[in-house]
Design an enzyme around this catalytic site. Structure first.
Site, PDB file in Angstrom:
ATOM      1  N   HIS A   1      -3.761   0.712   8.391  1.00  0.00           N
ATOM      2  CA  HIS A   1      -4.103   0.554   7.205  1.00  0.00           C
ATOM      3  C   HIS A   1      -5.811  -0.031   7.182  1.00  0.00           C
ATOM      4  CE1 HIS A   1      -4.621  -0.625   2.858  1.00  0.00           C
ATOM      5  NE2 HIS A   1      -5.265  -1.503   3.115  1.00  0.00           N
TER       6      HIS A   1
ATOM      7  N   HIS B   1      -6.331   3.141   0.428  1.00  0.00           N
ATOM      8  CA  HIS B   1      -6.082   3.249   1.772  1.00  0.00           C
ATOM      9  C   HIS B   1      -6.917   4.572   2.263  1.00  0.00           C
ATOM     10  CE1 HIS B   1      -2.911   3.508   5.391  1.00  0.00           C
ATOM     11  NE2 HIS B   1      -3.882   4.541   5.730  1.00  0.00           N
TER      12      HIS B   1
ATOM     13  N   HIS C   1      -8.625   7.850   2.978  1.00  0.00           N
ATOM     14  CA  HIS C   1      -8.033   9.249   3.138  1.00  0.00           C
ATOM     15  C   HIS C   1      -8.827  10.403   2.983  1.00  0.00           C
ATOM     16  CE1 HIS C   1      -7.497   7.803  -1.044  1.00  0.00           C
ATOM     17  NE2 HIS C   1      -7.886   8.980  -1.546  1.00  0.00           N
TER      18      HIS C   1
ATOM     19  N   CYS D   1       0.463   3.371   3.009  1.00  0.00           N
ATOM     20  CA  CYS D   1       1.073   2.685   4.374  1.00  0.00           C
ATOM     21  C   CYS D   1       2.572   3.148   4.165  1.00  0.00           C
ATOM     22  CB  CYS D   1       1.151   1.305   4.324  1.00  0.00           C
ATOM     23  SG  CYS D   1      -0.533   0.774   5.148  1.00  0.00           S
TER      24      CYS D   1
ATOM     25  N   CYS E   1       0.870  -1.279   0.105  1.00  0.00           N
ATOM     26  CA  CYS E   1      -0.153  -0.053  -0.001  1.00  0.00           C
ATOM     27  C   CYS E   1       0.709   1.320   0.141  1.00  0.00           C
ATOM     28  CB  CYS E   1      -0.891   0.180   1.133  1.00  0.00           C
ATOM     29  SG  CYS E   1      -1.929   1.517   1.500  1.00  0.00           S
TER      30      CYS E   1
ATOM     31  N   ASP F   1      -0.927  16.580  -1.356  1.00  0.00           N
ATOM     32  CA  ASP F   1      -1.370  15.777  -2.282  1.00  0.00           C
ATOM     33  C   ASP F   1      -0.412  16.037  -3.713  1.00  0.00           C
ATOM     34  OD1 ASP F   1      -4.012  14.097  -3.406  1.00  0.00           O
ATOM     35  OD2 ASP F   1      -2.722  14.727  -4.982  1.00  0.00           O
TER      36      ASP F   1
ATOM     37  N   HIS G   1      -9.519  13.979   1.547  1.00  0.00           N
ATOM     38  CA  HIS G   1      -8.910  15.126   0.949  1.00  0.00           C
ATOM     39  C   HIS G   1      -9.298  16.524   1.699  1.00  0.00           C
ATOM     40  CE1 HIS G   1      -7.895  13.023  -2.848  1.00  0.00           C
ATOM     41  NE2 HIS G   1      -8.942  12.192  -2.465  1.00  0.00           N
TER      42      HIS G   1
HETATM   43  P1  AMP Z   1      -8.331   9.162  -4.415  1.00  0.00           P
HETATM   44  O1  AMP Z   1      -8.731   9.139  -5.834  1.00  0.00           O
HETATM   45  O2  AMP Z   1      -9.631   9.603  -3.719  1.00  0.00           O
HETATM   46  O3  AMP Z   1      -7.909   7.697  -4.310  1.00  0.00           O
HETATM   47  O4  AMP Z   1      -7.069  10.012  -4.170  1.00  0.00           O
HETATM   48  C1  AMP Z   1      -5.864   9.578  -4.076  1.00  0.00           C
HETATM   49  C2  AMP Z   1      -4.889  10.800  -4.108  1.00  0.00           C
HETATM   50  O5  AMP Z   1      -3.433  10.418  -3.775  1.00  0.00           O
HETATM   51  C3  AMP Z   1      -4.808  11.694  -5.463  1.00  0.00           C
HETATM   52  O6  AMP Z   1      -5.393  13.137  -5.251  1.00  0.00           O
HETATM   53  C4  AMP Z   1      -3.498  11.544  -5.975  1.00  0.00           C
HETATM   54  O7  AMP Z   1      -3.050  12.718  -6.445  1.00  0.00           O
HETATM   55  C5  AMP Z   1      -2.733  11.243  -4.594  1.00  0.00           C
HETATM   56  N1  AMP Z   1      -1.464  10.632  -4.707  1.00  0.00           N
HETATM   57  C6  AMP Z   1      -1.184   9.398  -5.191  1.00  0.00           C
HETATM   58  N2  AMP Z   1       0.267   9.097  -4.844  1.00  0.00           N
HETATM   59  C7  AMP Z   1       0.680  10.250  -4.012  1.00  0.00           C
HETATM   60  C8  AMP Z   1       1.895  10.351  -3.611  1.00  0.00           C
HETATM   61  N3  AMP Z   1       3.045   9.429  -3.603  1.00  0.00           N
HETATM   62  N4  AMP Z   1       2.050  11.519  -2.565  1.00  0.00           N
HETATM   63  C9  AMP Z   1       1.066  12.533  -2.676  1.00  0.00           C
HETATM   64  N5  AMP Z   1      -0.252  12.078  -2.977  1.00  0.00           N
HETATM   65  C10 AMP Z   1      -0.380  10.965  -3.782  1.00  0.00           C
HETATM   66 ZN    ZN Z   2      -2.280   1.457   3.764  1.00  0.00          ZN
END
Ligand code: AMP
Ligand code: ZN
Length: 113
Positions: free
Chosen positions: A46, A97, A99, A7, A4, A30, A101
């Protein structure tokens, strides 16, 4: 969880720009911001999505939600902000995972796309 990405970010195996951290949650910027301020807030535990929450997670989820205002204040989101949790395919969840926003510093439209 082994494979993940969030994680790994919480464990510092993958670099990120930290916004806030304590023993239960981690917050970071982000990579592809959709607003001038766009940060993510994740539980260190997780949990794949809101669909995977159990009664055991109630306290943790309440804790996360209550931290939003502190993080928003720290980021100077004095004019308001939006919090979003995507779930599953139709919700356009790309990282499995859970989250939050946190978006701000621009006037956001409604309904979302
Ligand atoms: P979701 O589409 O709700 O699952 O959001 C996932 C978010 O994670 C997206 O806005 C991506 O831009 C962000 N994201 C993916 N990988 C990374 C990373 N390595 N560092 C920071 N943000 C990330
Ligand atoms: Zn995770």
């Amino acid at each position: 969880m082994e494979d993940c990405i969030f994680c790994k970010i919480a464990n510092k195996e993958i670099p990120s720009k930290t916004v806030y951290e304590d023993d239960k949650i981690y917050s970071f910027y982000d990579l592809e911001p959709q607003a001038p301020v766009h940060v993510l807030i994740i539980p260190k535990k997780h949990i794949a999505s809101t669909d995977d929450l159990t009664d055991e997670d109630q306290k943790l989820m309440g804790y996360m939600l209550c931290k939003v205002k502190d993080i928003a204040k720290e980021l100077d989101l004095v004019n308001g902000y939006r919090i979003v949790i995507n779930c599953g395919e139709d919700g356009f969840q790309t990282v499995k995972h859970l989250h939050i926003h946190l978006l701000g510093k621009r006037k956001l439209t409604w309904p979302p796309g």
